[in-house]
Design a protein around this motif. Structure first.
Motif, PDB file in Angstrom:
ATOM      1  N   TRP A 183      14.467  33.625  33.406  1.00 35.37           N
ATOM      2  CA  TRP A 183      13.169  34.001  33.079  1.00 35.37           C
ATOM      3  C   TRP A 183      12.776  33.838  31.670  1.00 35.37           C
ATOM      4  O   TRP A 183      11.965  33.205  31.191  1.00 35.37           O
ATOM      5  CB  TRP A 183      12.349  35.236  33.944  1.00 35.37           C
ATOM      6  CG  TRP A 183      11.231  35.388  33.412  1.00 35.37           C
ATOM      7  CD1 TRP A 183      10.475  36.079  32.362  1.00 35.37           C
ATOM      8  CD2 TRP A 183      10.090  34.994  34.289  1.00 35.37           C
ATOM      9  NE1 TRP A 183       9.183  36.100  32.435  1.00 35.37           N
ATOM     10  CE2 TRP A 183       8.861  35.448  33.411  1.00 35.37           C
ATOM     11  CE3 TRP A 183       9.834  34.470  35.478  1.00 35.37           C
ATOM     12  CZ2 TRP A 183       7.553  35.234  34.292  1.00 35.37           C
ATOM     13  CZ3 TRP A 183       8.590  33.966  35.978  1.00 35.37           C
ATOM     14  CH2 TRP A 183       7.396  34.405  35.307  1.00 35.37           C
ATOM     15  N   GLN A 184      13.607  34.649  31.030  1.00 40.49           N
ATOM     16  CA  GLN A 184      13.443  35.063  29.259  1.00 40.49           C
ATOM     17  C   GLN A 184      13.655  33.608  28.855  1.00 40.49           C
ATOM     18  O   GLN A 184      12.790  33.074  28.033  1.00 40.49           O
ATOM     19  CB  GLN A 184      14.622  35.536  29.111  1.00 40.49           C
ATOM     20  CG  GLN A 184      14.583  36.343  27.650  1.00 40.49           C
ATOM     21  CD  GLN A 184      15.674  37.151  27.496  1.00 40.49           C
ATOM     22  OE1 GLN A 184      16.006  38.203  28.337  1.00 40.49           O
ATOM     23  NE2 GLN A 184      16.594  36.815  26.507  1.00 40.49           N
ATOM     24  N   GLU A 185      14.439  32.759  29.248  1.00 46.36           N
ATOM     25  CA  GLU A 185      14.826  31.409  28.774  1.00 46.36           C
ATOM     26  C   GLU A 185      13.583  30.570  29.062  1.00 46.36           C
ATOM     27  O   GLU A 185      13.394  29.483  28.045  1.00 46.36           O
ATOM     28  CB  GLU A 185      16.049  30.856  29.488  1.00 46.36           C
ATOM     29  CG  GLU A 185      16.648  29.260  28.934  1.00 46.36           C
ATOM     30  CD  GLU A 185      17.995  28.951  29.813  1.00 46.36           C
ATOM     31  OE1 GLU A 185      19.047  29.532  29.163  1.00 46.36           O
ATOM     32  OE2 GLU A 185      17.940  28.420  30.693  1.00 46.36           O
ATOM     33  N   ASP A 186      13.090  30.575  30.146  1.00 40.45           N
ATOM     34  CA  ASP A 186      11.953  29.619  30.227  1.00 40.45           C
ATOM     35  C   ASP A 186      10.478  30.030  29.830  1.00 40.45           C
ATOM     36  O   ASP A 186       9.603  29.445  29.891  1.00 40.45           O
ATOM     37  CB  ASP A 186      11.652  29.388  31.971  1.00 40.45           C
ATOM     38  CG  ASP A 186      12.585  28.351  32.328  1.00 40.45           C
ATOM     39  OD1 ASP A 186      13.451  27.744  31.516  1.00 40.45           O
ATOM     40  OD2 ASP A 186      13.010  28.456  33.450  1.00 40.45           O
ATOM     41  N   HIS A 187      10.524  31.233  29.484  1.00 39.68           N
ATOM     42  CA  HIS A 187       9.273  32.130  28.878  1.00 39.68           C
ATOM     43  C   HIS A 187       9.245  32.551  27.358  1.00 39.68           C
ATOM     44  O   HIS A 187       8.834  33.582  27.122  1.00 39.68           O
ATOM     45  CB  HIS A 187       8.712  33.125  29.677  1.00 39.68           C
ATOM     46  CG  HIS A 187       8.489  32.371  31.094  1.00 39.68           C
ATOM     47  ND1 HIS A 187       9.443  32.381  32.050  1.00 39.68           N
ATOM     48  CD2 HIS A 187       7.466  32.098  31.850  1.00 39.68           C
ATOM     49  CE1 HIS A 187       8.837  31.782  33.218  1.00 39.68           C
ATOM     50  NE2 HIS A 187       7.579  31.774  32.884  1.00 39.68           N
ATOM     51  N   GLY A 188      10.042  31.892  26.403  1.00 39.90           N
ATOM     52  CA  GLY A 188       9.983  31.994  25.010  1.00 39.90           C
ATOM     53  C   GLY A 188      10.940  32.797  24.429  1.00 39.90           C
ATOM     54  O   GLY A 188      10.818  33.305  23.411  1.00 39.90           O
TER      55      GLY A 188
END
Ligand SMILES: [Zn+2]
Length: 176
Positions: A55-60
């Motif tokens: 999630w973190q990787e895909d959301h900045g």
């Protein structure tokens, strides 16, 4: 505390996004696919933790690789004790029932998944995550079934070192 109860997670208050992602991920990894024994707990917590990294990787946020690297380097948690606790025991072999929710089960479990991702590549890894949840939907699964599933999904790759060092090995693996 927050918990991934069946059908919907419960939270002690409004969760931050990471915790929300973690508990929702458990609806697949932990609830639908239930561990056969508590030794297989990393199949819940490693996956739910890795969902947060994705999630973190895909959301900045930082990439999963950056999270992995910081954990391996011992600089992820704010204190030395927590960073060291990561290597206390192998994620697939918690030494007793009191430690099935300890740091290695969550964070080192997620590191195992990252090693698998590095080996098969992003697309195959995404398919593998979905396939695992599909194959064991509403059932029980154990670590041996997971390693067999990974090996069958990528017969041309060698996962022996990952299982030996990252999943079942004592201490910090020699190489990241
Ligand atoms: Zn969890």
């Amino acid at each position: 505390y927050a918990l991934e109860t069946q059908n919907r997670p419960v939270f002690p208050g409004a969760p931050d996004i990471g915790l929300l992602v973690h508990e929702i991920a458990h609806q697949w990894y932990g609830n639908s696919v239930t561990p056969r024994t508590w030794r297989d707990m990393w199949l819940n917590e490693g996956f739910a933790t890795y969902a947060q990294w994705l999630w973190q990787e895909d959301h900045g946020g930082g990439s999963a690789q950056q999270t992995f690297d910081a954990l391996y380097a011992g600089g992820y948690f704010p204190d030395a004790e927590s960073n060291e606790a990561l290597w206390a025991f192998p994620p697939a072999e918690p030494p007793d029932a009191a430690r099935i929710s300890a740091t290695p089960v969550y964070w080192r479990g997620a590191m195992v998944l990252h090693k698998v991702r590095q080996t098969v590549g992003d697309d195959a890894f995404a398919a593998l995550l979905r396939g695992w949840a599909q194959e064991h939907r509403h059932g029980n699964a154990d670590t041996g079934e997971f390693t067999a599933y990974v090996e069958e999904s990528a017969p041309d790759k060698d996962f022996g070192g990952i299982w030996e060092e990252w999943l079942y090995g004592e201490g910090r693996p020699a190489r990241p």
